[in-house]
Design a protein around this motif. Sequence first.
Motif, PDB file in Angstrom:
ATOM      1  N   LEU A   1      -4.005  -6.584  10.138  1.00 15.25           N
ATOM      2  CA  LEU A   1      -2.852  -6.734   9.262  1.00 15.25           C
ATOM      3  C   LEU A   1      -1.593  -6.619  10.105  1.00 15.25           C
ATOM      4  O   LEU A   1      -1.500  -5.756  10.964  1.00 15.25           O
ATOM      5  CB  LEU A   1      -2.888  -5.624   8.206  1.00 15.25           C
ATOM      6  CG  LEU A   1      -2.171  -5.803   6.887  1.00 15.25           C
ATOM      7  CD1 LEU A   1      -2.764  -6.962   6.091  1.00 15.25           C
ATOM      8  CD2 LEU A   1      -2.268  -4.523   6.066  1.00 15.25           C
ATOM      9  N   GLN A   2      -0.648  -7.500   9.868  1.00 18.52           N
ATOM     10  CA  GLN A   2       0.629  -7.425  10.563  1.00 18.52           C
ATOM     11  C   GLN A   2       1.742  -6.894   9.669  1.00 18.52           C
ATOM     12  O   GLN A   2       2.710  -6.322  10.144  1.00 18.52           O
ATOM     13  CB  GLN A   2       1.014  -8.815  11.090  1.00 18.52           C
ATOM     14  CG  GLN A   2       0.056  -9.361  12.131  1.00 18.52           C
ATOM     15  CD  GLN A   2      -0.030  -8.483  13.366  1.00 18.52           C
ATOM     16  OE1 GLN A   2       0.969  -7.966  13.859  1.00 18.52           O
ATOM     17  NE2 GLN A   2      -1.248  -8.302  13.864  1.00 18.52           N
ATOM     18  N   ALA A   3       1.601  -7.111   8.383  1.00 18.56           N
ATOM     19  CA  ALA A   3       2.593  -6.636   7.412  1.00 18.56           C
ATOM     20  C   ALA A   3       1.915  -6.528   6.061  1.00 18.56           C
ATOM     21  O   ALA A   3       0.837  -7.095   5.839  1.00 18.56           O
ATOM     22  CB  ALA A   3       3.790  -7.579   7.340  1.00 18.56           C
ATOM     23  N   ALA A   4       2.532  -5.791   5.158  1.00 16.48           N
ATOM     24  CA  ALA A   4       1.967  -5.586   3.827  1.00 16.48           C
ATOM     25  C   ALA A   4       3.046  -5.844   2.776  1.00 16.48           C
ATOM     26  O   ALA A   4       3.543  -4.910   2.148  1.00 16.48           O
ATOM     27  CB  ALA A   4       1.403  -4.176   3.702  1.00 16.48           C
ATOM     28  N   PRO A   5       3.440  -7.112   2.567  1.00 15.54           N
ATOM     29  CA  PRO A   5       4.531  -7.387   1.636  1.00 15.54           C
ATOM     30  C   PRO A   5       4.265  -6.907   0.215  1.00 15.54           C
ATOM     31  O   PRO A   5       5.193  -6.546  -0.499  1.00 15.54           O
ATOM     32  CB  PRO A   5       4.671  -8.916   1.695  1.00 15.54           C
ATOM     33  CG  PRO A   5       3.389  -9.405   2.270  1.00 15.54           C
ATOM     34  CD  PRO A   5       2.913  -8.334   3.189  1.00 15.54           C
ATOM     35  N   THR A   6       2.999  -6.920  -0.221  1.00 10.95           N
ATOM     36  CA  THR A   6       2.660  -6.444  -1.558  1.00 10.95           C
ATOM     37  C   THR A   6       1.841  -5.159  -1.512  1.00 10.95           C
ATOM     38  O   THR A   6       1.246  -4.763  -2.516  1.00 10.95           O
ATOM     39  CB  THR A   6       1.868  -7.517  -2.328  1.00 10.95           C
ATOM     40  OG1 THR A   6       0.670  -7.837  -1.598  1.00 10.95           O
ATOM     41  CG2 THR A   6       2.694  -8.772  -2.515  1.00 10.95           C
ATOM     42  N   GLY A   7       1.807  -4.498  -0.369  1.00 10.54           N
ATOM     43  CA  GLY A   7       1.016  -3.285  -0.210  1.00 10.54           C
ATOM     44  C   GLY A   7      -0.406  -3.605   0.207  1.00 10.54           C
ATOM     45  O   GLY A   7      -0.888  -4.733   0.046  1.00 10.54           O
ATOM     46  N   ALA A   8      -1.077  -2.630   0.753  1.00  9.40           N
ATOM     47  CA  ALA A   8      -2.454  -2.820   1.207  1.00  9.40           C
ATOM     48  C   ALA A   8      -3.168  -1.481   1.246  1.00  9.40           C
ATOM     49  O   ALA A   8      -2.539  -0.424   1.369  1.00  9.40           O
ATOM     50  CB  ALA A   8      -2.481  -3.470   2.588  1.00  9.40           C
TER      51      ALA A   8
ATOM     52  N   PRO B   1       4.202  -1.269  -0.336  1.00 12.13           N
ATOM     53  CA  PRO B   1       4.722  -2.631  -0.352  1.00 12.13           C
ATOM     54  C   PRO B   1       5.908  -2.770   0.602  1.00 12.13           C
ATOM     55  O   PRO B   1       6.811  -1.947   0.623  1.00 12.13           O
ATOM     56  CB  PRO B   1       5.157  -2.822  -1.811  1.00 12.13           C
ATOM     57  CG  PRO B   1       4.249  -1.913  -2.578  1.00 12.13           C
ATOM     58  CD  PRO B   1       4.064  -0.710  -1.702  1.00 12.13           C
ATOM     59  N   GLY B   2       5.862  -3.816   1.430  1.00 17.51           N
ATOM     60  CA  GLY B   2       6.912  -4.054   2.413  1.00 17.51           C
ATOM     61  C   GLY B   2       6.707  -3.365   3.737  1.00 17.51           C
ATOM     62  O   GLY B   2       7.505  -3.537   4.652  1.00 17.51           O
ATOM     63  N   ALA B   3       5.626  -2.600   3.880  1.00 16.07           N
ATOM     64  CA  ALA B   3       5.395  -1.870   5.130  1.00 16.07           C
ATOM     65  C   ALA B   3       5.098  -2.834   6.273  1.00 16.07           C
ATOM     66  O   ALA B   3       4.442  -3.855   6.094  1.00 16.07           O
ATOM     67  CB  ALA B   3       4.247  -0.892   4.965  1.00 16.07           C
TER      68      ALA B   3
ATOM     69  N   PRO C   1       8.337  -2.953  -4.986  1.00 17.13           N
ATOM     70  CA  PRO C   1       9.681  -2.376  -4.987  1.00 17.13           C
ATOM     71  C   PRO C   1      10.516  -2.712  -6.211  1.00 17.13           C
ATOM     72  O   PRO C   1      11.509  -2.058  -6.497  1.00 17.13           O
ATOM     73  CB  PRO C   1      10.294  -2.971  -3.716  1.00 17.13           C
ATOM     74  CG  PRO C   1       9.136  -3.309  -2.846  1.00 17.13           C
ATOM     75  CD  PRO C   1       8.062  -3.750  -3.785  1.00 17.13           C
ATOM     76  N   ASN C   2      10.085  -3.767  -6.973  1.00 15.04           N
ATOM     77  CA  ASN C   2      10.837  -4.138  -8.179  1.00 15.04           C
ATOM     78  C   ASN C   2      10.404  -3.351  -9.397  1.00 15.04           C
ATOM     79  O   ASN C   2      10.872  -3.601 -10.504  1.00 15.04           O
ATOM     80  CB  ASN C   2      10.670  -5.636  -8.434  1.00 15.04           C
ATOM     81  CG  ASN C   2      11.295  -6.461  -7.330  1.00 15.04           C
ATOM     82  OD1 ASN C   2      12.347  -6.118  -6.808  1.00 15.04           O
ATOM     83  ND2 ASN C   2      10.628  -7.554  -6.955  1.00 15.04           N
ATOM     84  N   GLY C   3       9.464  -2.425  -9.199  1.00 13.55           N
ATOM     85  CA  GLY C   3       9.157  -1.477 -10.266  1.00 13.55           C
ATOM     86  C   GLY C   3       8.004  -1.824 -11.171  1.00 13.55           C
ATOM     87  O   GLY C   3       7.946  -1.355 -12.294  1.00 13.55           O
ATOM     88  N   ARG C   4       7.041  -2.654 -10.711  1.00 19.11           N
ATOM     89  CA  ARG C   4       5.871  -2.898 -11.541  1.00 19.11           C
ATOM     90  C   ARG C   4       5.188  -1.563 -11.831  1.00 19.11           C
ATOM     91  O   ARG C   4       4.903  -0.792 -10.948  1.00 19.11           O
ATOM     92  CB  ARG C   4       4.890  -3.849 -10.835  1.00 19.11           C
ATOM     93  CG  ARG C   4       3.625  -4.100 -11.645  1.00 19.11           C
ATOM     94  CD  ARG C   4       2.828  -5.276 -11.088  1.00 19.11           C
ATOM     95  NE  ARG C   4       2.327  -5.014  -9.762  1.00 19.11           N
ATOM     96  CZ  ARG C   4       1.164  -4.429  -9.504  1.00 19.11           C
ATOM     97  NH1 ARG C   4       0.419  -3.970 -10.498  1.00 19.11           N
ATOM     98  NH2 ARG C   4       0.752  -4.263  -8.262  1.00 19.11           N
ATOM     99  N   SER C   5       4.908  -1.305 -13.088  1.00 22.13           N
ATOM    100  CA  SER C   5       4.361  -0.002 -13.464  1.00 22.13           C
ATOM    101  C   SER C   5       2.894   0.091 -13.078  1.00 22.13           C
ATOM    102  O   SER C   5       2.207  -0.903 -12.898  1.00 22.13           O
ATOM    103  CB  SER C   5       4.507   0.213 -14.974  1.00 22.13           C
ATOM    104  OG  SER C   5       3.784  -0.776 -15.681  1.00 22.13           O
ATOM    105  N   LEU C   6       2.410   1.314 -12.956  1.00 22.72           N
ATOM    106  CA  LEU C   6       1.004   1.553 -12.685  1.00 22.72           C
ATOM    107  C   LEU C   6       0.187   1.258 -13.934  1.00 22.72           C
ATOM    108  O   LEU C   6       0.632   1.491 -15.051  1.00 22.72           O
ATOM    109  CB  LEU C   6       0.775   3.009 -12.291  1.00 22.72           C
ATOM    110  CG  LEU C   6       1.337   3.443 -10.938  1.00 22.72           C
ATOM    111  CD1 LEU C   6       1.259   4.955 -10.830  1.00 22.72           C
ATOM    112  CD2 LEU C   6       0.546   2.804  -9.813  1.00 22.72           C
TER     113      LEU C   6
END
Length: 224
Positions: A160-167, A193-195, A218-223
């Motif tokens: 993995l190089q980046a995690a735009p949506t989390g991983a 997300p974004g790491a 980061p836009n606040g999607r709820s769990l």
Amino acid sequence: MLINADFSRNAIVTPDQQPWVPSPQRGVERVLLDRIGGEQARATSIVRYAPGSRFPWHGHPGGEEILVLSGIFSDASGDFPQGWYLRNPPGSGHEPSSRNGATLFVKLQQMPPDEQRAVRVDTRDPAVWRREKDSAVCPLFASSDEQVRLLRLPANAPLLQAAPTGAEALVLAGSIADARRSYPQGSWLRLAPGAQAALSAGAAGATVYLKTGHLPNPNGRSLP
């Protein structure tokens, strides 16, 4: 109970940081990796069944995801040895047990309410794997919200190089590493997300469970 409950931060738990905690059911212990709630919780755990142990029938209103790490796990749908991936949708229920003992990776209450399909994948079957360049991939589940797969990586291959949506990753064999340290078999990593995370297989390669797209963004999607 809150354990690694801030999804805006990375969380890493290595094998030396994994104490076993008794569950309410005798013979069943857990390593709590992340958790939001009490006994009915959004949770990620490693669960160990002693030989002959079982849980009474219970439901999973938010779904359940299982990867059998060792031994044989059983319920009314069958007996599942090491390597099986199980996905029980929201609203399902079962009475799980293990005659000879088992260790599982388990995720609870992390599925959208409209997911309806039960999934059973025997990752020991060569037919469920495909080649991608020098690596091998076993797809386990895919939807608009998440992708779950196993990866077999050769030495030093990128994970993995980046995690735009989390991983989220669990090292099943070998090791993975970043610029700072190595993470051996049994390590669990959750990347926010974004790491930015330049992760690659270690010198002996790695087999990794990898899940992406399922974390709050980061836009606040709820769990769930």
